[in-house]
Scaffold this motif. Sequence first.
Motif, PDB file in Angstrom:
ATOM      1  N   LYS A 155       0.821  -1.198   0.000  1.00 59.87           N
ATOM      2  CA  LYS A 155       0.000   0.000   0.000  1.00 59.87           C
ATOM      3  C   LYS A 155       0.863   1.259   0.000  1.00 59.87           C
ATOM      4  O   LYS A 155       0.535   2.258  -0.642  1.00 59.87           O
ATOM      5  CB  LYS A 155      -0.929  -0.012   1.216  1.00 59.87           C
ATOM      6  N   ASP A 156       1.970   1.238   0.722  1.00 60.03           N
ATOM      7  CA  ASP A 156       2.873   2.386   0.709  1.00 60.03           C
ATOM      8  C   ASP A 156       3.442   2.628  -0.688  1.00 60.03           C
ATOM      9  O   ASP A 156       3.562   3.772  -1.134  1.00 60.03           O
ATOM     10  CB  ASP A 156       4.014   2.158   1.704  1.00 60.03           C
ATOM     11  N   ILE A 157       3.782   1.527  -1.372  1.00 58.65           N
ATOM     12  CA  ILE A 157       4.297   1.673  -2.750  1.00 58.65           C
ATOM     13  C   ILE A 157       3.228   2.271  -3.660  1.00 58.65           C
ATOM     14  O   ILE A 157       3.492   3.172  -4.456  1.00 58.65           O
ATOM     15  CB  ILE A 157       4.782   0.312  -3.274  1.00 58.65           C
ATOM     16  N   LEU A 158       2.006   1.776  -3.528  1.00 53.18           N
ATOM     17  CA  LEU A 158       0.918   2.279  -4.354  1.00 53.18           C
ATOM     18  C   LEU A 158       0.645   3.757  -4.075  1.00 53.18           C
ATOM     19  O   LEU A 158       0.403   4.541  -4.993  1.00 53.18           O
ATOM     20  CB  LEU A 158      -0.346   1.449  -4.099  1.00 53.18           C
ATOM     21  N   ARG A 159       0.708   4.152  -2.804  1.00 59.62           N
ATOM     22  CA  ARG A 159       0.486   5.572  -2.479  1.00 59.62           C
ATOM     23  C   ARG A 159       1.573   6.451  -3.068  1.00 59.62           C
ATOM     24  O   ARG A 159       1.309   7.537  -3.586  1.00 59.62           O
ATOM     25  CB  ARG A 159       0.461   5.741  -0.954  1.00 59.62           C
ATOM     26  N   SER A 160       2.831   5.987  -2.985  1.00 59.80           N
ATOM     27  CA  SER A 160       3.929   6.803  -3.512  1.00 59.80           C
ATOM     28  C   SER A 160       3.841   6.962  -5.022  1.00 59.80           C
ATOM     29  O   SER A 160       4.234   7.992  -5.572  1.00 59.80           O
ATOM     30  CB  SER A 160       5.267   6.171  -3.126  1.00 59.80           C
ATOM     31  N   ILE A 161       3.323   5.933  -5.712  1.00 55.68           N
ATOM     32  CA  ILE A 161       3.200   6.027  -7.170  1.00 55.68           C
ATOM     33  C   ILE A 161       2.011   6.884  -7.571  1.00 55.68           C
ATOM     34  O   ILE A 161       2.110   7.742  -8.446  1.00 55.68           O
ATOM     35  CB  ILE A 161       3.088   4.606  -7.777  1.00 55.68           C
ATOM     36  N   SER A 162       0.883   6.642  -6.916  1.00 61.55           N
ATOM     37  CA  SER A 162      -0.348   7.337  -7.325  1.00 61.55           C
ATOM     38  C   SER A 162      -0.443   8.744  -6.784  1.00 61.55           C
ATOM     39  O   SER A 162      -1.095   9.594  -7.385  1.00 61.55           O
ATOM     40  CB  SER A 162      -1.563   6.527  -6.867  1.00 61.55           C
ATOM     41  N   GLY A 163       0.182   9.003  -5.633  1.00 60.73           N
ATOM     42  CA  GLY A 163       0.101  10.340  -5.066  1.00 60.73           C
ATOM     43  C   GLY A 163      -1.243  10.683  -4.478  1.00 60.73           C
ATOM     44  O   GLY A 163      -1.571  11.855  -4.334  1.00 60.73           O
ATOM     45  N   VAL A 164      -2.053   9.681  -4.112  1.00 59.85           N
ATOM     46  CA  VAL A 164      -3.377   9.976  -3.576  1.00 59.85           C
ATOM     47  C   VAL A 164      -3.312  10.408  -2.118  1.00 59.85           C
ATOM     48  O   VAL A 164      -4.291  10.893  -1.575  1.00 59.85           O
ATOM     49  CB  VAL A 164      -4.301   8.746  -3.702  1.00 59.85           C
ATOM     50  N   THR A 165      -2.177  10.256  -1.431  1.00 63.73           N
ATOM     51  CA  THR A 165      -2.004  10.683  -0.046  1.00 63.73           C
ATOM     52  C   THR A 165      -0.877  11.705  -0.004  1.00 63.73           C
ATOM     53  O   THR A 165       0.291  11.352   0.195  1.00 63.73           O
ATOM     54  CB  THR A 165      -1.686   9.481   0.865  1.00 63.73           C
ATOM     55  N   PRO A 166      -1.187  12.972  -0.181  1.00 67.27           N
ATOM     56  CA  PRO A 166      -0.119  13.975  -0.273  1.00 67.27           C
ATOM     57  C   PRO A 166       0.565  14.273   1.059  1.00 67.27           C
ATOM     58  O   PRO A 166       1.716  14.690   1.075  1.00 67.27           O
ATOM     59  CB  PRO A 166      -0.837  15.214  -0.808  1.00 67.27           C
TER      60      PRO A 166
END
Length: 1014
Positions: free
Chosen positions: A442-453
């Motif tokens: 999930k951390d990898i996905l957040r860093s790629i997508s940028g949905v959690t600024p």
Amino acid sequence: MLTVHVVTSMRRLVALSVACVVVVLALGGAGSAQARSVGALQVGTPTVDDASCVAAVLLVRDGFPRRALALVETASQPATAPPCASVVADAQAAAQVASLKAQAAAELAEGEEWDKVTEAAAAALELDRDNAAAAELQVQAQKAIAAGEADEAGATEKAKSSVEQLVDQWKVLLKKQLTPLGSLLLPLVGMLLLLVILARLVVLVVREWPEPESPPTGSRERDLFRPLILVGGVVSVAGASFVASVALSDTYSAPVSRPMVGWAVVVAFLASAPVVAAALQMKAQREAPPEAQREAQPEAPPQAPPEEPRKARAEDTMPRQPKVAGVVAVGVAAVGLALLGALVRGLEGTDVTREAELAWALGLAGLLAVQGVWLLAWWLATRIRLDVKASSEAEIGTLAALLSELGAEKPKGLEVPRGADVTALDGALAALPDNPVLKVLKDILRSISGVTPWTATIEGDAKARVVTVVRNGRTVGSAIIDPQRMRLVPSTDASGDGGSEAATTASSTTSSETDAPDHTLKMAAAFVLMTMAEAHPVIRRGLAGAVTWTSLGYHYVATTFPPGDAEAQRLLARALDEDPENRAARLAFRHAVDRESVDCDSLSRYATFLESFVADLNEKSSMFDIETLKLRATYTRAIIEVNAIYAHENGKHGADEGTCSFNLAAHRGAARAALESLDTLTRRAVHDPLRAFKSQFSDDVAGLRLLVGLDAGDPKPNSPTGMYNLGCTYASRGDVDWPLAAAAPAAQPSDRIPDDELARGWLDLACQDPRKKEWLTKDPQLEGFRKRVTYRTGYLADPRTDFFTLSTVKPLAKPLRSAGFGDVSLIAQANPVALGSLLPADPTVSAQLVELAQLRLGLGQFTPVRSQPDPAVVDPLELDPVVAQMVEWLNTRLDAVSPPSANDPSALAWVVDLVSQLGQDASPFPPAPPTGAADEAPATPLDAWAIEILDQLTSRGLARRASLVALAPGEGTALAKKVVTALMKTHKPTSGPNLAAGEADFVTHLAAWMQRPS
């Protein structure tokens, strides 16, 4: 992709050329054969037209012998020999063979050999296509074969399982629907992913993103700009992918079809319209006059301009609104280009070249892509979404809970805001998976997508913590939270803020609310929220002017202490000193200092502060979300105004008792005005986010509205606070004149019993809350109620009677009983030295125990003084308020009648006049008790109060015979009054309905005993 189209066109051109050559060659061969046939016919059949013979030959070759015979017969002369003999023979032979084959097919049909019937009929039709019997047999055979195949397929289908049928259906869908879309779907998905990745990269490239929100309007509802930005970005990205994939694929042949042009125009409108609408909305709000941006508020009284604070004001630090002119220009260009392409296609029709349409489609897709990438990146970069990281899952969960309480939950606190009135973090905290593998993914996905600024990282422990806040990959703030340096814990030295006494108070009174999280995590939550507020005005507006995280943190920590706690007052003072513009802390500080005041001067000043506080909030209504603070301040002001009125009527004026300028009518009007203003503020819309919060206030003020005359009837509150207020109304509405109140009862104590019983019913329910039960003993509104029988018998405790419950004796109760001293008389007769050898105590303690036991026996053996107290012991006018009331009433009546001189013959007339004046008024005395009740009851014995009296004397250091005997008569009387006053506030009366007379007798007896305590 353009090269692919060119190659495809070249291949089609070569294939077309080869086909033309083949057709030309075939036509040349057929012409030669026809010429040869014509030459042959011309030799043998000169009487028939050569063209007819040639045509007959072709008909026989194509399977139409009957037509060939008819043609020859029509072309020949009647009296001549048959022309074209060979052709006629061939035609007749073909027709005859076809008939024989059709007959054989009919015989096979009788045996239902449909495959052979089909072959025979086909052979007959190949020779003679006009053979109707063969054609009919062929159709019959085909139907029979199809019916058999259908029956066989149905049986097979029934034999298949549901999964096999689903697989067959999926194959059909894949073959007929999805496969043709492959050439369009692959570039569509690829383009879409590419644009989303570009949007994520743009988020990281731009350093500061302005908040996509319209200017504040005072409304708590979320602005429409952010949803419009998201809709515009998603539609633009999807539209750009659609237009580009269609243009670059071979789904549509050149030129581009008309539906493609229409869909492109629709996509351009859908993608650009939200952006243009949002820009127009912002422009209209910016150009609107200030009055239109502010809610209609009551006009505040003029005030002097406030001094400039030491720190920047919150309204000066609000971020400027974003400029969307560039994005709007791109959107307008996209719409214009789409309309231009539609216009050209409408005028030129299919004459538009493929290259021109391709350039138009790619240009439109490019504009939409630029717009979509920018808008999507803007939305991602400014999203209120937070991820929390710490050294342990427990700390992560605790900080997430504190952030939710501080910035996501609905407003809390009836009179004081608990934390902040911010709800913008609702749903902003990222989920915290327990599985480590899922967490990493999930951390990898957040860093790629940028949905959690936003990311908050906490390091350290309760001794010191470091908080770091990152936004879009960049650190935007960090802080060190040292509880000792920030004085989050009271200082133990005399020079500190709190001192050891404050530390003891905090440790002994802290409620369970502060047991779980430590104060450093609360301060960390305040820092994270304030850091996010610097970028998001929707958060800042809920902070009501606070600009420093330390002030917000101190206020948040203080509101977790019980009301009235000294440590909470210290922290609130620090919060206000850190940031004077923190309005929530300002209200909480004054509440902590003045809310439980019982004198009218302090209460009047507090009410004045609340009035000016509401006026300040009205001025800032367009800058902050201050509706909840106004509700609290207005409600508290109504309560304080009522308390001030009762405090004044009870004669409690505070330090300015001699110069009190209390205006009863003005305060009554202020209380009504506050309740009317609260009624306006609590009017609820259907979708009001504060609907439940406002309903709470409406329920809580039902009793106050009945008290001042705004409502009539029988209210039924549901909350403990509303029940308490209604109980106070019933208990006190006869103690103060409320002109507009309906059916206020008489002020005579005997007439107050029904109201007092109603009050007790509601107060019993409300006092399930310990804080309200404690305030019941101090509430200025209930001063008169506390003096009446209903209160004293219902809420005061019975006097203790067990000697071993004394505070001095209780620690030694078990050793005393174990040593055989379980009776007071035994302890009173014991030798202090011998008793001390049996107890784990100092000899002086055993001597005090013996003397306390002797005093206890002396109180039990006291002989009550005569009903007329000895003037040498006590002044009856000081002790008995009934006697004082009688003397005052009699003096007033005597002053109204002029006495005659000593030799005046009209002395008898004066006496008659005096008696007449006395008879015009009701007696000031309470009704006489029934015969055999109060008159015959013995005087209040001290035996029932012995333990409580000794405890009071022990707390004053006077529980010794020598100390009591040494008191002068006046000192003894004063001490007796203090002891009795303290006991009457906490314990039930022992006898007699006339409480004032009973209290006076109690003082008389106690003062007399202290002169002779043995």
